[in-house]
Design a protein around this motif. Structure first.
Motif, mmCIF file in Angstrom:
data_model
loop_
_atom_site.group_PDB
_atom_site.id
_atom_site.type_symbol
_atom_site.label_atom_id
_atom_site.label_comp_id
_atom_site.label_asym_id
_atom_site.label_seq_id
_atom_site.Cartn_x
_atom_site.Cartn_y
_atom_site.Cartn_z
ATOM 1 N N LYS A 210 12.437 4.319 4.605
ATOM 2 C CA LYS A 210 13.849 4.043 4.323
ATOM 3 C C LYS A 210 14.180 4.300 2.859
ATOM 4 N N TRP A 211 13.131 4.473 2.039
ATOM 5 C CA TRP A 211 13.336 4.682 0.612
ATOM 6 C C TRP A 211 12.065 5.312 0.034
ATOM 7 N N ASN A 212 12.033 5.456 -1.276
ATOM 8 C CA ASN A 212 10.884 6.068 -1.940
ATOM 9 C C ASN A 212 9.663 5.139 -1.933
ATOM 10 N N PHE A 213 8.509 5.745 -2.149
ATOM 11 C CA PHE A 213 7.244 5.049 -2.374
ATOM 12 C C PHE A 213 6.749 4.229 -1.189
ATOM 13 N N TRP A 214 6.958 4.747 0.020
ATOM 14 C CA TRP A 214 6.226 4.201 1.162
ATOM 15 C C TRP A 214 4.817 4.773 1.094
ATOM 16 N N LYS A 215 3.843 4.006 1.547
ATOM 17 C CA LYS A 215 2.442 4.403 1.398
ATOM 18 C C LYS A 215 1.741 4.380 2.753
ATOM 19 N N PHE A 216 0.999 5.456 3.040
ATOM 20 C CA PHE A 216 0.285 5.594 4.307
ATOM 21 C C PHE A 216 -1.196 5.778 4.016
ATOM 22 N N LEU A 217 -2.024 4.900 4.566
ATOM 23 C CA LEU A 217 -3.467 4.993 4.357
ATOM 24 C C LEU A 217 -4.083 5.815 5.478
ATOM 25 N N VAL A 218 -4.736 6.911 5.088
ATOM 26 C CA VAL A 218 -5.360 7.829 6.048
ATOM 27 C C VAL A 218 -6.873 7.722 5.895
ATOM 28 N N ASN A 219 -7.577 7.561 7.019
ATOM 29 C CA ASN A 219 -9.028 7.410 6.956
ATOM 30 C C ASN A 219 -9.736 8.765 6.839
ATOM 31 N N PRO A 220 -11.058 8.789 6.692
ATOM 32 C CA PRO A 220 -11.770 10.062 6.487
ATOM 33 C C PRO A 220 -11.612 11.050 7.631
ATOM 34 N N GLU A 221 -11.264 10.559 8.814
ATOM 35 C CA GLU A 221 -11.081 11.448 9.966
ATOM 36 C C GLU A 221 -9.648 11.969 10.085
ATOM 37 N N ALA B 126 7.919 0.113 0.335
ATOM 38 C CA ALA B 126 7.934 0.236 -1.128
ATOM 39 C C ALA B 126 7.772 -1.096 -1.847
ATOM 40 N N ASP B 127 8.291 -2.172 -1.264
ATOM 41 C CA ASP B 127 8.321 -3.448 -1.979
ATOM 42 C C ASP B 127 7.085 -4.314 -1.735
ATOM 43 N N GLU B 128 6.104 -3.801 -0.999
ATOM 44 C CA GLU B 128 4.912 -4.606 -0.737
ATOM 45 C C GLU B 128 3.949 -4.530 -1.928
ATOM 46 N N PRO B 129 3.275 -5.655 -2.244
ATOM 47 C CA PRO B 129 2.456 -5.726 -3.461
ATOM 48 C C PRO B 129 1.308 -4.726 -3.466
ATOM 49 N N MET B 130 1.109 -4.089 -4.611
ATOM 50 C CA MET B 130 0.080 -3.073 -4.738
ATOM 51 C C MET B 130 -1.320 -3.666 -4.666
ATOM 52 N N GLU B 131 -1.463 -4.906 -5.024
ATOM 53 C CA GLU B 131 -2.794 -5.521 -5.028
ATOM 54 C C GLU B 131 -3.400 -5.568 -3.622
ATOM 55 N N SER B 132 -2.582 -5.921 -2.635
ATOM 56 C CA SER B 132 -3.097 -5.969 -1.260
ATOM 57 C C SER B 132 -3.443 -4.563 -0.772
ATOM 58 N N ILE B 133 -2.672 -3.578 -1.211
ATOM 59 C CA ILE B 133 -2.964 -2.185 -0.852
ATOM 60 C C ILE B 133 -4.290 -1.761 -1.469
ATOM 61 N N ARG B 134 -4.474 -2.099 -2.743
ATOM 62 C CA ARG B 134 -5.700 -1.742 -3.446
ATOM 63 C C ARG B 134 -6.926 -2.337 -2.752
ATOM 64 N N GLN B 135 -6.823 -3.572 -2.300
ATOM 65 C CA GLN B 135 -7.942 -4.231 -1.642
ATOM 66 C C GLN B 135 -8.322 -3.523 -0.341
ATOM 67 N N GLU B 136 -7.318 -3.109 0.414
ATOM 68 C CA GLU B 136 -7.613 -2.438 1.688
ATOM 69 C C GLU B 136 -8.182 -1.044 1.467
#
Length: 210
Positions: free
Chosen positions: A164-175, A184-194
């Motif tokens: 819906k806006w800029n800076f959405w993040k999608f985690l893609v695995n090795p496959e 965009a508004d979700e905390p970066m720390e939780s993203i970093r941990q995952e």
């Protein structure tokens, strides 16, 4: 030729043979057509790394080079209210986890207001000179509408969500499969941990294969 009782019987051998040959040819042509149709039919890429995209300089690039790694794919913008904080936190994660097992992959998009108006090469140069980012930038894409970037559409189709806006993040695995997304508004720390947890899994798997 005579049948029992002395009555003559007309031979139908040549006609039957011609009919058999004709039927065989028809079936053969039909099979070849079906085979050709399947071979020429474009195969839908099975994962994110199967796609080709344009880099910031307009050159075609295969995403295969990132297979075997974790990727955090982000739709970025140069003039959003989140730009500075987002770029700095993305660069920190990219630097911390390194490029051996992980990359941030930036896809600029100009469909959210006037937050990304420049050319692809300008966008890349601006981010590097202003915020010191070192992660890969690709050509400016469309996410919405009738001509979305196929590689990014794979991401949005996988999670059934469109940014819906800029800076959405999608985690893609090795496959090459999408395992998680963040707004965009979700905390970066939780993203970093995952992301870090996925990188650890990659490292352990490689060590076990040695």
């Amino acid at each position: 030729m005579e049948a029992l009782g002395g009555y003559p019987v007309k031979s139908s051998g040549p006609k039957v043979k011609k009919l058999t040959v004709l039927l065989s040819m028809t079936v053969g042509v039909g099979c070849l057509f079906l085979l050709q149709t399947q071979l020429l039919k474009p195969q839908k890429p099975a994962d994110f790394y199967s796609f080709e995209v344009k880099d910031a300089k307009g050159r075609t690039l295969s995403l295969e080079k990132y297979r075997g790694k974790a990727s955090l794919v982000v739709n970025v913008a140069s003039h959003s209210e989140q730009t500075e904080a987002a770029y700095r936190s993305l660069q920190e994660v990219h630097r911390e986890l390194g490029t051996s097992h992980f990359n941030v992959l930036a896809f600029p998009c100009g469909q959210f207001g006037d937050t990304e108006t420049g050319t692809s090469s300008y966008i890349e140069a601006f981010a590097k000179s202003t915020y010191g980012v070192t992660f890969p930038f690709f050509g400016k894409i469309k996410i919405m509408g009738s001509e979305p970037e196929p590689a990014f559409k794979f991401l949005t189709d996988s999670v059934q969500k469109v940014p819906k806006w800029n800076f959405w993040k999608f985690l893609v695995n090795p496959e090459g499969q999408v395992v998680r997304f963040w707004r965009a508004d979700e905390p970066m720390e939780s993203i970093r941990q995952e992301v870090a947890a996925m990188v650890r899994e990659i490292i352990l798997k490689k060590r076990a294969e040695l």
